[in-house]
Every structure is written in structure tokens, then in C-alpha cells.
Design a protein around this motif. Structure first.
Motif, mmCIF file in Angstrom:
data_model
loop_
_atom_site.group_PDB
_atom_site.id
_atom_site.type_symbol
_atom_site.label_atom_id
_atom_site.label_comp_id
_atom_site.label_asym_id
_atom_site.label_seq_id
_atom_site.Cartn_x
_atom_site.Cartn_y
_atom_site.Cartn_z
ATOM 1 N N ASP A 89 64.371 84.321 44.753
ATOM 2 C CA ASP A 89 63.213 83.572 44.493
ATOM 3 C C ASP A 89 62.521 83.938 43.320
ATOM 4 O OD1 ASP A 89 61.058 81.732 44.994
ATOM 5 O OD2 ASP A 89 60.372 82.836 46.652
ATOM 6 N N TYR A 90 63.124 83.876 42.123
ATOM 7 C CA TYR A 90 62.317 84.716 40.952
ATOM 8 C C TYR A 90 62.961 83.690 39.863
ATOM 9 C CZ TYR A 90 66.651 87.442 40.753
ATOM 10 O OH TYR A 90 67.766 88.114 40.866
ATOM 11 N N ILE A 91 62.429 83.893 38.469
ATOM 12 C CA ILE A 91 63.119 83.582 37.181
ATOM 13 C C ILE A 91 62.695 84.491 36.325
ATOM 14 C CG2 ILE A 91 63.238 81.759 35.445
ATOM 15 C CD1 ILE A 91 62.450 79.514 37.413
ATOM 16 N N VAL A 92 63.779 85.325 35.764
ATOM 17 C CA VAL A 92 63.297 86.319 34.981
ATOM 18 C C VAL A 92 64.766 86.398 33.873
ATOM 19 C CG1 VAL A 92 62.359 87.807 36.623
ATOM 20 C CG2 VAL A 92 64.598 87.927 36.270
ATOM 21 N N LYS A 93 64.305 86.941 32.808
ATOM 22 C CA LYS A 93 65.391 86.895 31.636
ATOM 23 C C LYS A 93 66.643 87.365 32.053
ATOM 24 C CE LYS A 93 66.369 86.832 26.848
ATOM 25 N NZ LYS A 93 66.179 87.545 25.857
ATOM 26 N N ASP A 94 66.694 88.666 32.734
ATOM 27 C CA ASP A 94 67.854 89.545 33.116
ATOM 28 C C ASP A 94 67.528 90.234 34.024
ATOM 29 O OD1 ASP A 94 70.203 90.946 33.002
ATOM 30 O OD2 ASP A 94 70.045 91.531 31.002
ATOM 31 N N VAL B 160 52.690 88.318 47.431
ATOM 32 C CA VAL B 160 52.016 88.208 46.182
ATOM 33 C C VAL B 160 53.391 87.271 45.358
ATOM 34 C CG1 VAL B 160 51.777 89.060 43.853
ATOM 35 C CG2 VAL B 160 51.022 90.435 45.825
ATOM 36 N N ARG B 161 52.646 86.348 44.624
ATOM 37 C CA ARG B 161 53.851 85.742 43.465
ATOM 38 C C ARG B 161 53.142 85.461 42.470
ATOM 39 N NH1 ARG B 161 57.902 82.366 46.560
ATOM 40 N NH2 ARG B 161 57.974 81.007 44.810
ATOM 41 N N PRO C 150 58.370 87.698 44.211
ATOM 42 C CA PRO C 150 58.820 86.615 43.316
ATOM 43 C C PRO C 150 57.985 86.497 42.165
ATOM 44 C CG PRO C 150 58.496 86.005 45.581
ATOM 45 C CD PRO C 150 58.036 87.306 45.553
ATOM 46 N N VAL C 151 58.763 86.482 41.081
ATOM 47 C CA VAL C 151 58.106 86.496 39.987
ATOM 48 C C VAL C 151 58.651 85.294 38.909
ATOM 49 C CG1 VAL C 151 59.260 88.576 39.006
ATOM 50 C CG2 VAL C 151 57.257 87.743 37.705
ATOM 51 N N PHE C 152 57.801 84.641 38.128
ATOM 52 C CA PHE C 152 58.661 83.796 36.977
ATOM 53 C C PHE C 152 57.862 83.814 35.886
ATOM 54 C CE2 PHE C 152 57.770 82.659 41.623
ATOM 55 C CZ PHE C 152 59.059 81.833 41.896
ATOM 56 N N ALA C 153 58.670 84.450 34.974
ATOM 57 C CA ALA C 153 58.205 84.665 33.704
ATOM 58 C C ALA C 153 59.294 85.323 32.845
ATOM 59 C CB ALA C 153 57.253 85.865 33.853
ATOM 60 N N ILE C 154 59.379 84.676 31.663
ATOM 61 C CA ILE C 154 60.223 85.040 30.631
ATOM 62 C C ILE C 154 59.429 85.227 29.319
ATOM 63 C CG2 ILE C 154 62.432 84.360 29.180
ATOM 64 C CD1 ILE C 154 63.504 83.115 31.812
ATOM 65 N N TYR D 258 56.469 77.582 35.842
ATOM 66 C CA TYR D 258 56.639 78.674 36.437
ATOM 67 C C TYR D 258 55.160 78.969 37.302
ATOM 68 C CZ TYR D 258 60.586 79.681 33.399
ATOM 69 O OH TYR D 258 61.892 79.955 32.710
ATOM 70 N N LEU D 259 54.206 78.574 36.699
ATOM 71 C CA LEU D 259 52.975 78.659 37.392
ATOM 72 C C LEU D 259 52.907 77.875 38.637
ATOM 73 C CD1 LEU D 259 50.078 80.151 37.241
ATOM 74 C CD2 LEU D 259 49.221 77.941 36.330
ATOM 75 N N ASP D 260 53.392 76.703 38.513
ATOM 76 C CA ASP D 260 53.500 75.833 39.919
ATOM 77 C C ASP D 260 54.481 76.623 40.931
ATOM 78 O OD1 ASP D 260 53.409 73.064 41.019
ATOM 79 O OD2 ASP D 260 55.745 73.606 41.216
ATOM 80 N N LYS D 261 55.587 77.109 40.425
ATOM 81 C CA LYS D 261 56.425 77.822 41.379
ATOM 82 C C LYS D 261 55.824 79.257 41.976
ATOM 83 C CE LYS D 261 61.132 76.874 39.738
ATOM 84 N NZ LYS D 261 60.627 75.640 38.960
ATOM 85 N N SER D 262 54.791 79.688 41.338
ATOM 86 C CA SER D 262 54.098 80.768 41.688
ATOM 87 C C SER D 262 53.207 80.545 42.966
ATOM 88 C CB SER D 262 53.335 81.744 40.805
ATOM 89 O OG SER D 262 52.444 81.092 40.171
ATOM 90 N N PHE D 263 52.922 79.318 43.074
ATOM 91 C CA PHE D 263 51.968 78.904 44.086
ATOM 92 C C PHE D 263 52.776 78.567 45.392
ATOM 93 C CE2 PHE D 263 48.630 78.132 41.021
ATOM 94 C CZ PHE D 263 47.534 78.369 41.641
ATOM 95 N N MET D 264 54.121 78.680 45.335
ATOM 96 C CA MET D 264 54.898 78.191 46.429
ATOM 97 C C MET D 264 55.423 79.189 47.547
ATOM 98 S SD MET D 264 55.308 74.984 45.931
ATOM 99 C CE MET D 264 54.062 74.341 44.530
#
Ligand code: NAI
Length: 463
Positions: free
Chosen positions: A4-9, A72-73, A96-100, A111-117
Motif C-alpha cells: 500500500d505505497y508508491i515509492v521509487k525503489d 498515518v498516510r 502507506p506513502v505515495f511520493a516519488i 498520490y494525494l488522493d491515495k493518501s486519503f484512502m
């Protein structure tokens, strides 16, 4: 939920963790709050959506919020400011973190939307620049037919946010209105986001209480000033390796960020000139030893141009046309509209490296543009050092606790933390740098009309 995240690596997590461990030793305020509140978990039940530069320092903030009991998201509040190893460490730790670093504008809002989920949605917002707050409030207004703004986007930014709002409305009808109803409050990090909040109050559009963290003395008089004093030149050097000493630099704006930025450049040996619109700040700049000029009068002779105003259209196309060959142009204010970057789009761009572009002007002169006009200390370097961010983020954590524990006692207005907490934040940072504080005796305290243990200044004192 798996991944449950989107990061570069995600394999950068170990490196991130090592830097996090170091940062903790420089963030005494946050570590003291962990010690003070770790047992009582005052944030238990809080579901915090964070929209703030996903750096190593922010990672220590996130882990502090979690330590105090919050779910926290997180998303970053700028497309260039993420430190991918910090994001990886947070994701690997289970938040959960969504940031690259280098995400697109579309991804920014996705990504901001995903952080509300959160399964039940968030109940608190921790914002930097106001994008998370704007997303919910604008979305709810569109959903309820209260604005048709969405039909006339005037910038790439608006195109991206409106597209994301439409997508969410289609997927989850009524979602924005539900979120607007369940958020208990927001704490806002920066000057520009705070402007947006006061505007919302004026328009009768703020549906929950807000804490203005920026205007804690231990935030704006430290992060905005001493933070930029360290991180502005850091950003210019990492981007260009240019010799700073002897160059003529123009700092636009002499507020807190401008003061730190001018000091940064002067400390590196640049000859600094300042532009201002406010006579008080102009006088301060002059008495700090800087020549206060009109941009038009120095635009063809200066070497480095930095905007710090939080205003729009400060460096315009007609200015950039006059600049000399290889002038360096950058912004350290929150949004990229301080420089008219859009008007350069039809010029020839040569990418030098990430977040550094060379742009050919019609005269043949070239400009070096940093971070496409987005805040360069976070785009070209790693933002402010941990120690000063500890003061900012200690205010953030205290604000989140206040909103969660006593939010119901506040009206839908913008508040500043009380002075005794501001002084507490400062106090928590003294030992780390060996500061010895003198103690008032009762007679002295009575003579100046304060308690021996503070607060030491009246509300109207300006530091
Ligand atoms: P401030 O309000 O203290 O200072 C801005 C100054 O710019 C004011 O003195 C104002 O009179 C002046 N100004 C406005 N329009 C101008 C113009 N056209 N020409 C010349 N001067 C003009 O605000 P502060 O706290 O210094 O923040 C400035 C910006 O930096 C905000 O967008 C804030 O959010 C952002 N910020 C960025 C940070 C970073 O790390 N990059 C850290 C903290 C704040």
C-alpha cells in the motif's frame, strides 16, 4: 493491504533508515515528545493524512505521529521534493506513502488522493501549502454545485487537480462531501498555506478548525529564516557548482524566507541586492546592509535571481529577456508561479541534469532555471537541516494533539498555538546545542510583569 505505497525503489529503505537514525539525533523536540507522550498515546484513533515534502526529517515526524498512536498516510506536497530513500524507509516501516522525486502533476494529485484512502477515511489533515485541504474543500464545492470553477482551469496545476476531482467524483459519488464532514481539523505548515486558510475563513468556507503552525515563533522565525540560510546556497551549489563569492545576487522579498536567503548568499560571499514592496521590510533590508533596488534596474547585470515572496509573477518574461547570458534563476517560495515559467515553454530547453535546465532566450542568451521554478532548496538539495525542522515539526505534533484531543472546543477559525507551547518547543532544542538559560528571580519576574517560568513576552511582542 500488501504494498500500500508508491515509492521509487523500496530497496532504498536501508539507506533511508540509516539517515533517519542520524536525523533523530538532531531532532530533540520530536524525540522529547515521543518520551513525554509515548505511554499515553494521545493520538490513538487519529487518522492523519499528511501532505508535506517527503524528506528524511518528515520521516521522523511521521514516525513520531505513529509512535503517539496515530494511523498515518502520506503524500509529498511538491513534485520534486521527495527523498526517495526516506519514502522507502517509511513504506518499509508499514506506513502507506505515495511520493516519488520527479513525479508528474497528474501523479501529484493521484498520490494525494491515495493518501486519503484509509478504510474509513481520515479525520485530521497535516498540510503544507494547503493542497490536501484544497482537494477536499474544492471537491465538495464542485460536488454540491457550489462552484463551476472546475470548467475553466487557468494553469497546468488546475487542469491536473480538476481532472483528479472529476475522477474521484465518478468513482465515489458524495466522497468529498463525506470527507469535508468528517475532518476534525488541519494543521498548516507554511506561509502560503496559511494565506489560503485565512482566505477560506473570510469567504465563510472553512468547515473545521485550523492551527497555523507557520506563525509559531519557533517555526517561521527559525525554519523560514535559518533554514533557508542553510538550504538556499546548498540548492544553488548542488545544481550549478557556481562560484558564489563576488557574484551579484538579487533576492526578491525580505520576509522571513528572504532574510534567510539574503543571509545565505551574503555568507557565501555574494553581493546581495534586495527588492521589496513593504516599506518596513525594505528598511530592514537596507539596515541589514543590503542595497534595496528595483528588479528592472539590476536585471541585466545580476548573476543570480531568487524569488522568496509567496507572490505571483515576480520574475516576468520581460525580465528574463533582459538577463545576461548564464544568469541563474530560482525560487524558494512555496509555489512555482513566482517566476513566469509557462512563458518560457516555447523556448529551447536543454536539460543539464535533474531539476536543472538551460533555456535559450531569443537574444541567444541562456538562463539556468532551477527546479522549473519550484522551491529549489527542496528540488535541488535536501531542504532544511534536521535540527531546524525539529522545531517546526514539534509544533506540528503539538497542533495535531490539540486538534485531536480538544478540537471540539475550537470554532471553525485559524488559531496559533499558545505562547507557552512555543517557548516549550524552543526549550526542547537548547540542550542539544549547549545553550544555558538564565533564570529570573521572583523580584525580577515581578518587575517585568512575567512569571519566572514564562511566558516571557506579551502576545504583541515581535521577536
Ligand atoms: P513573508 O510574508 O514573511 O515574506 C514575503 C515577502 O515578500 C514580504 O515581505 C512581502 O512584502 C514581499 N513581497 C511580496 N510581493 C513582492 C514583490 N512583488 N516584490 C518584492 N517583494 C514582494 O513570507 P515568508 O514566510 O518569507 O514565505 C515566503 C514564501 O516561502 C511562502 O510561499 C512560503 O510558503 C515559502 N516558504 C518556503 C520555504 C522553503 O523551504 N522553501 C520555507 C518556509 C516558507
Amino acid at each position: 493491504m500488501a504494498n500500500d505505497y508508491i515509492v521509487k525503489d523500496i530497496s532504498l529503505a536501508d539507506f533511508g533508515r540509516k539517515e533517519l537514525d542520524i536525523a533523530e539525533t538532531e531532532m530533540p523536540g520530536l524525540m522529547a515528545l515521543r518520551e513525554e507522550y509515548g505511554d499515553t498515546k494521545p493520538l490513538a484513533g487519529a487518522r492523519i493524512v499528511g501532505s508535506l515534502h517527503m524528506t528524511i526529517q518528515t520521516a521522523v515526524l511521521i514516525e513520531t505521529l505513529v509512535y503517539l498512536g496515530a494511523d498515518v498516510r502520506w503524500a509529498s506536497c511538491n513534485i520534486f521534493s521527495t527523498q526517495d530513500h526516506a519514502a522507502a524507509a517509511i513504506a518499509a516501516g508499514g506506513t502507506p506513502v505515495f511520493a516519488i522525486k520527479g513525479q508528474s502533476l497528474e501523479e501529484h494529485w493521484d498520490y494525494l488522493d491515495k493518501s486519503f484512502m484509509f478504510p474509513d477515511g481520515p479525520n485530521l489533515i497535516l498540510d503544507d501549502g494547503g493542497d490536501a485541504t484544497l482537494y477536499i474543500l474544492l471537491g465538495a464545492r464542485v460536488e454540491n454545485g457550489e462552484t463551476d470553477l472546475i470548467e475553466v482551469p487557468t494553469s497546468e496545476e488546475e487542469v491536473a487537480v480538476f481532472a483528479q476531482i472529476k475522477k474521484r467524483m465518478k468513482e465515489s459519488p458524495g466522497w468529498f462531501t463525506k470527507m469535508r464532514g468528517q475532518i476534525k481539523g488541519v494543521s498548516e505548515e507554511t506561509t502560503t498555506g496559511v494565506h489560503r486558510l485565512y482566505d477560506l475563513v473570510k469567504q465563510g468556507q472553512l468547515p473545521f478548525p485550523a492551527i497555523n503552525v507557520n506563525d509559531s515563533v519557533t517555526k517561521s522565525k527559525f525554519d523560514n529564516k535559518y533554514g533557508c540560510k542553510e538550504s538556499l546556497v546548498d540548492g544553488i551549489r548542488r545544481a550549478t557548482d557556481t562560484m558564489m563569492a563576488g557574484k551579484v545576487a538579487v533576492v526578491m522579498g525580505y520576509g522571513d524566507v528572504g532574510k534567510g536567503s539574503a543571509a545565505s548568499l551574503a555568507g557565501a560571499g555574494a553581493r546581495v541586492k534586495v527588492t521589496e514592496v513593504d516599506p518596513i521590510c525594505a528598511l530592514q533590508a537596507a539596515m541589514d546592509g543590503f542595497e534595496v533596488v528595483l528588479l528592472e534596474d539590476v536585471v541585466d547585470t545580476a548573476d543570480i535571481f531568487i524569488t522568496t515572496t509567496g507572490n505571483k509573477d515576480v520574475i516576468r518574461i520581460e525580465h528574463m529577456r533582459e538577463m545576461k547570458d548564464m544568469a541563474i534563476v530560482g525560487n524558494i517560495g512555496h509555489f512555482d508561479n513566482e517566476i513566469q515559467v509557462a512563458s518560457l515553454k516555447n523556448h529551447k530547453w536543454t536539460n543539464i541534469k535533474e531539476q536543472v535546465d538551460m533555456i535559450e532566450m531569443p537574444s541567444g542568451n541562456r538562463l539556468i532555471l532551477l527546479s522549473e521554478g519550484r522551491l529549489l532548496n527542496l528540488g535541488n538539495a535536501t531542504g532544511h537541516p534536521s535540527f531546524v525542522m525539529s522545531a517546526s515539526f514539534t509544533n506540528q505534533v503539538l497542533a495535531q494533539i490539540e486538534l485531536w484531543v480538544r478540537g471540539n472546543e475550537y470554532k471553525n477559525d485559524v488559531y496559533i498555538l499558545p505562547k507557552h507551547l512555543d517557548e516549550k518547543v524552543a526549550r526542547l532544542h537548547l540542550k542539544r546545542i549547549g545553550v544555558k538559560l538564565s533564570q529570573l528571580d521572583p523580584e525580577q519576574a515581578a518587575y517585568i510583569g512575567v512569571s519566572p517560568d514564562g511566558p516571557f513576552k506579551p502576545e504583541h511582542y515581535r521577536y
